[in-house]
Motif scaffolding. Structure first.
Motif, PDB file in Angstrom:
ATOM      1  N   ASN A 106       1.353  -1.240  -0.155  1.00 48.21           N
ATOM      2  CA  ASN A 106       0.079  -0.103   0.286  1.00 48.21           C
ATOM      3  C   ASN A 106       0.453   1.288   0.441  1.00 48.21           C
ATOM      4  OD1 ASN A 106      -2.023  -2.340   0.582  1.00 48.21           O
ATOM      5  ND2 ASN A 106      -2.995  -0.668   1.449  1.00 48.21           N
ATOM      6  N   ALA A 126      -6.403   8.114   0.658  1.00 49.69           N
ATOM      7  CA  ALA A 126      -5.874   6.610   0.827  1.00 49.69           C
ATOM      8  C   ALA A 126      -7.472   6.197   2.009  1.00 49.69           C
ATOM      9  CB  ALA A 126      -4.835   6.616   1.283  1.00 49.69           C
ATOM     10  N   GLU A 127      -8.183   4.627   2.238  1.00 57.30           N
ATOM     11  CA  GLU A 127      -8.477   4.452   2.857  1.00 57.30           C
ATOM     12  C   GLU A 127      -9.563   5.442   2.885  1.00 57.30           C
ATOM     13  OE1 GLU A 127      -8.662   1.613   4.592  1.00 57.30           O
ATOM     14  OE2 GLU A 127      -6.446   1.261   4.123  1.00 57.30           O
ATOM     15  N   THR A 129     -14.008   5.061   2.409  1.00 58.82           N
ATOM     16  CA  THR A 129     -15.163   3.998   2.708  1.00 58.82           C
ATOM     17  C   THR A 129     -16.284   4.522   1.711  1.00 58.82           C
ATOM     18  OG1 THR A 129     -15.183   3.602   5.267  1.00 58.82           O
ATOM     19  CG2 THR A 129     -17.227   3.840   4.001  1.00 58.82           C
ATOM     20  N   SER A 133     -18.056  -0.658   1.943  1.00 61.75           N
ATOM     21  CA  SER A 133     -16.762  -1.131   2.051  1.00 61.75           C
ATOM     22  C   SER A 133     -16.024   0.444   2.135  1.00 61.75           C
ATOM     23  CB  SER A 133     -16.474  -1.371   0.439  1.00 61.75           C
ATOM     24  OG  SER A 133     -17.066  -2.577   1.113  1.00 61.75           O
ATOM     25  N   ARG A 134     -14.906  -0.143   2.479  1.00 63.88           N
ATOM     26  CA  ARG A 134     -13.556   0.910   3.039  1.00 63.88           C
ATOM     27  C   ARG A 134     -12.229   0.213   1.560  1.00 63.88           C
ATOM     28  NH1 ARG A 134     -10.683   2.710   8.260  1.00 63.88           N
ATOM     29  NH2 ARG A 134     -12.365   3.779   8.410  1.00 63.88           N
ATOM     30  N   ASP A 136      -9.057   1.241  -0.814  1.00 66.51           N
ATOM     31  CA  ASP A 136      -6.944   1.380  -0.223  1.00 66.51           C
ATOM     32  C   ASP A 136      -7.163   2.632  -0.964  1.00 66.51           C
ATOM     33  OD1 ASP A 136      -6.460  -0.796   0.640  1.00 66.51           O
ATOM     34  OD2 ASP A 136      -6.211  -2.105  -0.341  1.00 66.51           O
ATOM     35  N   GLU A 149      -8.347  -0.416  -5.501  1.00 64.41           N
ATOM     36  CA  GLU A 149      -8.049  -2.001  -3.609  1.00 64.41           C
ATOM     37  C   GLU A 149      -6.555  -2.661  -4.392  1.00 64.41           C
ATOM     38  OE1 GLU A 149      -8.330  -3.820  -0.129  1.00 64.41           O
ATOM     39  OE2 GLU A 149      -9.337  -1.730  -1.518  1.00 64.41           O
ATOM     40  N   ARG A 170     -12.573 -10.628   3.559  1.00 66.87           N
ATOM     41  CA  ARG A 170     -12.402  -9.618   3.419  1.00 66.87           C
ATOM     42  C   ARG A 170     -11.893  -8.804   1.769  1.00 66.87           C
ATOM     43  NH1 ARG A 170      -8.007  -5.696   3.613  1.00 66.87           N
ATOM     44  NH2 ARG A 170      -8.154  -3.355   4.671  1.00 66.87           N
ATOM     45  N   HIS A 174     -14.270  -6.831  -1.386  1.00 61.71           N
ATOM     46  CA  HIS A 174     -13.199  -5.320  -2.198  1.00 61.71           C
ATOM     47  C   HIS A 174     -13.250  -6.012  -2.926  1.00 61.71           C
ATOM     48  CE1 HIS A 174     -11.136  -4.203   1.807  1.00 61.71           C
ATOM     49  NE2 HIS A 174     -12.150  -3.743   1.435  1.00 61.71           N
TER      50      HIS A 174
END
Length: 250
Positions: A106, A126-127, A129, A133-134, A136, A149, A170, A174
């Motif tokens: 990342n 970054a990160e 939501t 889903s969150r 990258d 992602e 997870r 994604h």
């Protein structure tokens, strides 16, 4: 971008190399893994407990006797003084150095994207939501929203890199989330960062999690880009290097 049915071609544009450096590196020999986070190594004639910076199985890497590389922490309050960041994998007489740091993909991807790896991006964050889903990274390309992602890959055999090395609910969520966004007009991508050199192709790990491979195929059919990149790895360095061909066939 496809070349044959079931395959996704690697990007044709050059990759801007992105280097992540470690400091205070020490060589050791792997002894055993105590749990997901802690292992024992032989260092300087003594047994040392170290933090494993990857919670995956990594059974083909963390083999007793393998040479490993540790970064010594400068934080005095830690329970372990070292982080295990790389391992020398041996197959027959050949050795391949593999980066083990699950945070590295990342961090490198952030710089690669900012440098134009997927073309010019605006408002790269970054990160983020979106729905339940969150992801990258999210950004924009003009009026088009972008979601990306990143998956770090350390599993390799015979020049074939595979993900995941253990079932990942997870990761599956994604990929399915990106598929849904692509259907709403988003530009979406799954970026596979293969933390080693010497890889010819990336494939889903059909034996471990068929549902993940099926989700990648559905994502590609919906317009999600599947991009794989390999890395140059040295004891204190990991560097995104070159595109790798992606083959999604079972």
């Amino acid at each position: 971008m496809t070349d044959k049915p079931g395959r996704t071609a690697a990007p044709s544009s050059p990759v801007n190399n992105v280097i992540m450096r470690y400091s205070n590196i020490h060589e050791a020999r792997f002894l055993r893994r105590l749990n997901r986070f802690v292992a024992e190594v032989a260092l300087g004639g003594a047994v040392e407990r170290v933090h494993v910076k990857n919670t995956g199985r990594c059974a083909e890497l963390l083999v007793p006797g393998n040479r490993v590389y540790l970064e010594k922490s400068d934080s005095p309050g830690r329970r372990t003084a070292y982080d295990l960041v790389a391992v020398e994998k041996r197959t027959g007489g050949a050795a391949k150095l593999v980066n083990m740091d699950s945070m590295a993909p990342n961090r490198m991807a952030a710089e690669w994207l900012a440098a134009g790896g997927l073309g010019p991006l605006e408002e790269l964050r970054a990160e983020v939501t979106v729905g339940d889903s969150r992801f990258d990274f999210c950004a924009r390309q003009g009026d088009v929203p972008v979601a990306i992602e990143v998956k770090g890959c350390t599993l390799e055999s015979g020049g074939v890199a595979r993900f995941p090395d253990a079932p990942t609910l997870r990761g599956l969520k994604h990929v399915r989330g990106l598929t849904a966004l692509a259907g709403q007009g988003w530009r979406c991508a799954v970026l596979i960062v293969i933390q080693m050199k010497g890889v010819e192709v990336f494939m889903p790990n059909w034996d471990t999690q068929p549902a993940f491979g099926e989700a990648l195929i559905a994502a590609r059919e919906a317009g999600v880009e599947i991009v794989a990149l390999d890395c140059r790895v040295a004891p204190g360095i990991v560097e995104i290097d070159a595109p790798v061909r992606v083959d999604l066939r079972r």
